[in-house]
Design an enzyme around this catalytic site. Structure first.
Site, PDB file in Angstrom:
ATOM      1  N   GLY A 142       8.486  58.228  -4.193  1.00 37.49           N
ATOM      2  CA  GLY A 142       9.669  57.786  -5.185  1.00 37.49           C
ATOM      3  C   GLY A 142      10.778  57.224  -4.322  1.00 37.49           C
ATOM      4  O   GLY A 142      11.762  57.316  -4.769  1.00 37.49           O
ATOM      5  N   SER A 198      11.140  54.300  -2.562  1.00 33.78           N
ATOM      6  CA  SER A 198      11.508  52.867  -2.736  1.00 33.78           C
ATOM      7  C   SER A 198      10.591  52.282  -3.786  1.00 33.78           C
ATOM      8  O   SER A 198       9.831  53.107  -4.236  1.00 33.78           O
ATOM      9  CB  SER A 198      11.133  52.173  -1.315  1.00 33.78           C
ATOM     10  OG  SER A 198       9.820  52.217  -1.225  1.00 33.78           O
ATOM     11  N   ASP A 256       3.801  63.877   3.922  1.00 33.46           N
ATOM     12  CA  ASP A 256       2.939  62.934   4.276  1.00 33.46           C
ATOM     13  C   ASP A 256       1.734  63.338   3.267  1.00 33.46           C
ATOM     14  O   ASP A 256       1.264  64.208   3.317  1.00 33.46           O
ATOM     15  CB  ASP A 256       2.230  62.698   5.722  1.00 33.46           C
ATOM     16  CG  ASP A 256       1.354  61.467   5.905  1.00 33.46           C
ATOM     17  OD1 ASP A 256       0.819  61.027   4.726  1.00 33.46           O
ATOM     18  OD2 ASP A 256       1.459  60.999   6.830  1.00 33.46           O
ATOM     19  N   ASN A 263       2.301  58.070  -7.813  1.00 39.03           N
ATOM     20  CA  ASN A 263       2.948  56.548  -7.630  1.00 39.03           C
ATOM     21  C   ASN A 263       2.600  56.139  -6.272  1.00 39.03           C
ATOM     22  O   ASN A 263       2.284  54.957  -6.104  1.00 39.03           O
ATOM     23  CB  ASN A 263       4.445  56.480  -7.961  1.00 39.03           C
ATOM     24  CG  ASN A 263       5.020  55.216  -7.351  1.00 39.03           C
ATOM     25  OD1 ASN A 263       4.750  54.244  -8.009  1.00 39.03           O
ATOM     26  ND2 ASN A 263       5.684  55.023  -6.207  1.00 39.03           N
ATOM     27  N   TYR A 274      -8.266  49.282  -0.852  1.00 37.65           N
ATOM     28  CA  TYR A 274      -7.073  49.229  -1.704  1.00 37.65           C
ATOM     29  C   TYR A 274      -7.612  49.301  -3.249  1.00 37.65           C
ATOM     30  O   TYR A 274      -7.659  50.112  -3.829  1.00 37.65           O
ATOM     31  CB  TYR A 274      -5.923  48.399  -1.293  1.00 37.65           C
ATOM     32  CG  TYR A 274      -4.847  48.494  -2.213  1.00 37.65           C
ATOM     33  CD1 TYR A 274      -3.985  49.655  -2.250  1.00 37.65           C
ATOM     34  CD2 TYR A 274      -4.845  47.727  -3.405  1.00 37.65           C
ATOM     35  CE1 TYR A 274      -3.083  49.614  -3.331  1.00 37.65           C
ATOM     36  CE2 TYR A 274      -3.819  47.675  -4.268  1.00 37.65           C
ATOM     37  CZ  TYR A 274      -2.789  48.450  -4.341  1.00 37.65           C
ATOM     38  OH  TYR A 274      -1.627  48.438  -5.209  1.00 37.65           O
ATOM     39  N   ALA A 299      -9.935  52.067  -4.215  1.00 32.38           N
ATOM     40  CA  ALA A 299      -8.981  53.450  -4.754  1.00 32.38           C
ATOM     41  C   ALA A 299      -8.342  53.123  -5.919  1.00 32.38           C
ATOM     42  O   ALA A 299      -8.246  54.073  -6.667  1.00 32.38           O
ATOM     43  CB  ALA A 299      -7.719  53.658  -3.529  1.00 32.38           C
TER      44      ALA A 299
HETATM   45  N1  LIG Z   1       4.515  46.058  -6.397  1.00 34.83           N
HETATM   46  C1  LIG Z   1       3.421  45.800  -7.111  1.00 34.83           C
HETATM   47  O1  LIG Z   1       3.429  44.386  -7.320  1.00 34.83           O
HETATM   48  C2  LIG Z   1       2.390  46.687  -7.656  1.00 34.83           C
HETATM   49  C3  LIG Z   1       1.423  46.050  -8.504  1.00 34.83           C
HETATM   50  C4  LIG Z   1       0.394  46.768  -8.851  1.00 34.83           C
HETATM   51  C5  LIG Z   1       0.350  47.966  -8.552  1.00 34.83           C
HETATM   52  N2  LIG Z   1       1.607  48.698  -7.803  1.00 34.83           N
HETATM   53  C6  LIG Z   1       1.111  50.366  -7.646  1.00 34.83           C
HETATM   54  O2  LIG Z   1       2.421  50.748  -7.592  1.00 34.83           O
HETATM   55  C7  LIG Z   1       2.992  51.920  -7.037  1.00 34.83           C
HETATM   56  C8  LIG Z   1       3.909  51.582  -6.209  1.00 34.83           C
HETATM   57  O3  LIG Z   1       4.052  50.449  -5.474  1.00 34.83           O
HETATM   58  P1  LIG Z   1       5.302  49.735  -4.887  1.00 34.83           P
HETATM   59  O4  LIG Z   1       5.127  48.227  -4.854  1.00 34.83           O
HETATM   60  O5  LIG Z   1       6.486  50.194  -5.368  1.00 34.83           O
HETATM   61  O6  LIG Z   1       4.995  50.383  -3.384  1.00 34.83           O
HETATM   62  P2  LIG Z   1       6.454  50.548  -2.161  1.00 34.83           P
HETATM   63  O7  LIG Z   1       5.682  50.354  -0.823  1.00 34.83           O
HETATM   64  O8  LIG Z   1       7.333  49.792  -2.366  1.00 34.83           O
HETATM   65  O9  LIG Z   1       6.683  52.130  -2.266  1.00 34.83           O
HETATM   66  C9  LIG Z   1       5.674  53.154  -2.377  1.00 34.83           C
HETATM   67  C10 LIG Z   1       6.291  54.473  -1.699  1.00 34.83           C
HETATM   68  O10 LIG Z   1       5.210  55.323  -1.274  1.00 34.83           O
HETATM   69  C11 LIG Z   1       5.562  55.860  -0.031  1.00 34.83           C
HETATM   70  N3  LIG Z   1       4.323  56.201   0.650  1.00 34.83           N
HETATM   71  C12 LIG Z   1       3.229  55.435   1.092  1.00 34.83           C
HETATM   72  N4  LIG Z   1       2.460  56.357   1.456  1.00 34.83           N
HETATM   73  C13 LIG Z   1       2.935  57.471   1.723  1.00 34.83           C
HETATM   74  C14 LIG Z   1       2.432  58.775   2.223  1.00 34.83           C
HETATM   75  N5  LIG Z   1       1.201  58.936   2.817  1.00 34.83           N
HETATM   76  N6  LIG Z   1       3.153  59.972   2.056  1.00 34.83           N
HETATM   77  C15 LIG Z   1       4.322  59.994   1.303  1.00 34.83           C
HETATM   78  N7  LIG Z   1       4.610  58.481   0.928  1.00 34.83           N
HETATM   79  C16 LIG Z   1       3.994  57.450   1.068  1.00 34.83           C
HETATM   80  C17 LIG Z   1       6.411  54.772   0.816  1.00 34.83           C
HETATM   81  O11 LIG Z   1       7.060  55.310   1.959  1.00 34.83           O
HETATM   82  C18 LIG Z   1       7.182  54.238  -0.375  1.00 34.83           C
HETATM   83  O12 LIG Z   1       8.345  54.707  -0.662  1.00 34.83           O
HETATM   84  C19 LIG Z   1       1.648  51.812  -6.020  1.00 34.83           C
HETATM   85  O13 LIG Z   1       0.402  52.881  -6.619  1.00 34.83           O
HETATM   86  C20 LIG Z   1       1.072  50.391  -5.930  1.00 34.83           C
HETATM   87  O14 LIG Z   1      -0.443  50.446  -5.863  1.00 34.83           O
HETATM   88  C21 LIG Z   1       2.390  48.010  -7.034  1.00 34.83           C
END
Ligand SMILES: NC(=O)c1ccc[n+]([C@@H]2O[C@H](COP(=O)([O-])OP(=O)(O)OC[C@H]3O[C@@H](n4cnc5c(N)ncnc54)[C@H](O)[C@@H]3O)[C@@H](O)[C@H]2O)c1
Length: 264
Positions: A29, A31, A79, A106, A171, A174
């Site tokens: 949550g 970012s 983590d 998320n 990815y 998953a």
């Molecule tokens: N942005 C896109 O275009 C997009 C498209 C399809 C799906 N998604 C999915 O939406 C979700 C959010 O994506 P986003 O683009 O906001 O990603 P992001 O990278 O902006 O945010 C993900 C957050 O998860 C945290 N995180 C990652 N690994 C972690 C860990 N091991 N432990 C704790 N925290 C951890 C990161 O620090 C970050 O704050 C994800 O599941 C992503 O697969 C995003």
């Protein structure tokens, strides 16, 4: 065309009185989409906790949102690859904020990897980052949800695994797995009035996407494929997420909702 990775959660979205004082947990949550979801639930008066590893972004988010929220937003550094840490953190959240009524799984990392470079360790770490915690966080949250009479789990998948994209087989695996897991958890937890659904975002211009992957050309070609001809930001995922978590979706479970501006 708006090219920045800004997050703007609409001031005048739907209001869901049932979220007031409800304990909500969002993973990742700090970012991007997760931060917009944290803000969306906080604006509904929920007691929002989130787990992340990104210290600076997470503290900044807490500072920014908590001023205008009924309940201060709570950041837990953990983590999610560490199952013991997930269990400890969920226990602490339940002790502080009460049974978790909504869980949004998320967190993920869409790291690119070449087919020839993937080792068994890389593969396992990638699945721990993108899939395993979805199961173990749900497992940790289920007992208190069950005891509270029900709840909602929303898992974040992606349209990426349906696009034959060559650069992240681990990815994609998953994200396809998240859908199977969603359906199985829905089958298991439905008897406890716990609903489990999944959102598949399309291309969302988060800060990370803008910094690492999105080019002006790539954005233009994706927007051209969308029915809705605009660049999507994290706020577009908030409404669908709130709806799936709400009492209005009381018979919606085991479903996958694509939010991509109409590519699929
Ligand atoms: N942005 C896109 O275009 C997009 C498209 C399809 C799906 N998604 C999915 O939406 C979700 C959010 O994506 P986003 O683009 O906001 O990603 P992001 O990278 O902006 O945010 C993900 C957050 O998860 C945290 N995180 C990652 N690994 C972690 C860990 N091991 N432990 C704790 N925290 C951890 C990161 O620090 C970050 O704050 C994800 O599941 C992503 O697969 C995003």
């Amino acid at each position: 065309m708006e090219l920045s990775g800004r997050i703007v959660v609409a001031e005048l979205g739907a209001q869901y009185p049932e979220f007031r004082d409800r304990s909500v947990l969002v993973t990742g949550g700090g970012s991007g989409i997760g931060a917009a979801i944290v803000e969306g639930f906080a604006r509904q008066g929920a007691k929002v906790s989130f787990i992340d590893i990104a210290e600076a972004e997470s503290h900044a988010l807490v500072d920014r949102i908590s001023r205008d929220s009924l309940h201060p937003v709570r950041f837990h550094h953990a983590d999610l690859r560490d199952v013991a840490a997930i269990r400890r953190t969920v226990e602490a959240i339940v002790a502080h904020s009460g049974p978790i009524g909504v869980l949004v799984n998320n967190a993920a990392r869409d790291d690119r990897h070449d087919l020839d470079d993937v080792t068994p360790d890389y593969w396992d770490n990638n699945q721990a980052t993108n899939l395993r915690h979805v199961f173990f966080t749900s497992q940790a949250v289920a007992p208190s949800m069950r005891a509270a009479g029900g709840g909602a789990i929303i898992n974040m998948s992606s349209i990426a695994f349906m696009l034959n994209m060559p650069d992240f087989p681990a990815y994609s695996t998953a994200k396809a797995g998240v859908i199977g897991l969603t359906k199985s958890l829905a089958g298991k937890l439905g008897a406890d009035n716990i609903r489990v659904n999944c959102i598949l975002p399309g291309m969302i211009a988060t800060d990370r996407q803008m910094k690492l992957w999105l080019t002006e050309e790539g954005i233009a070609s994706t927007v051209a494929r969308q029915c809705i001809k605009k660049l999507l930001h994290a706020d577009v995922i908030v409404g669908p997420c709130l709806f799936l978590a709400s009492d209005g979706a009381s018979a919606v479970t085991a479903q996958s909702l694509i939010v991509d501006g109409g590519i699929f």
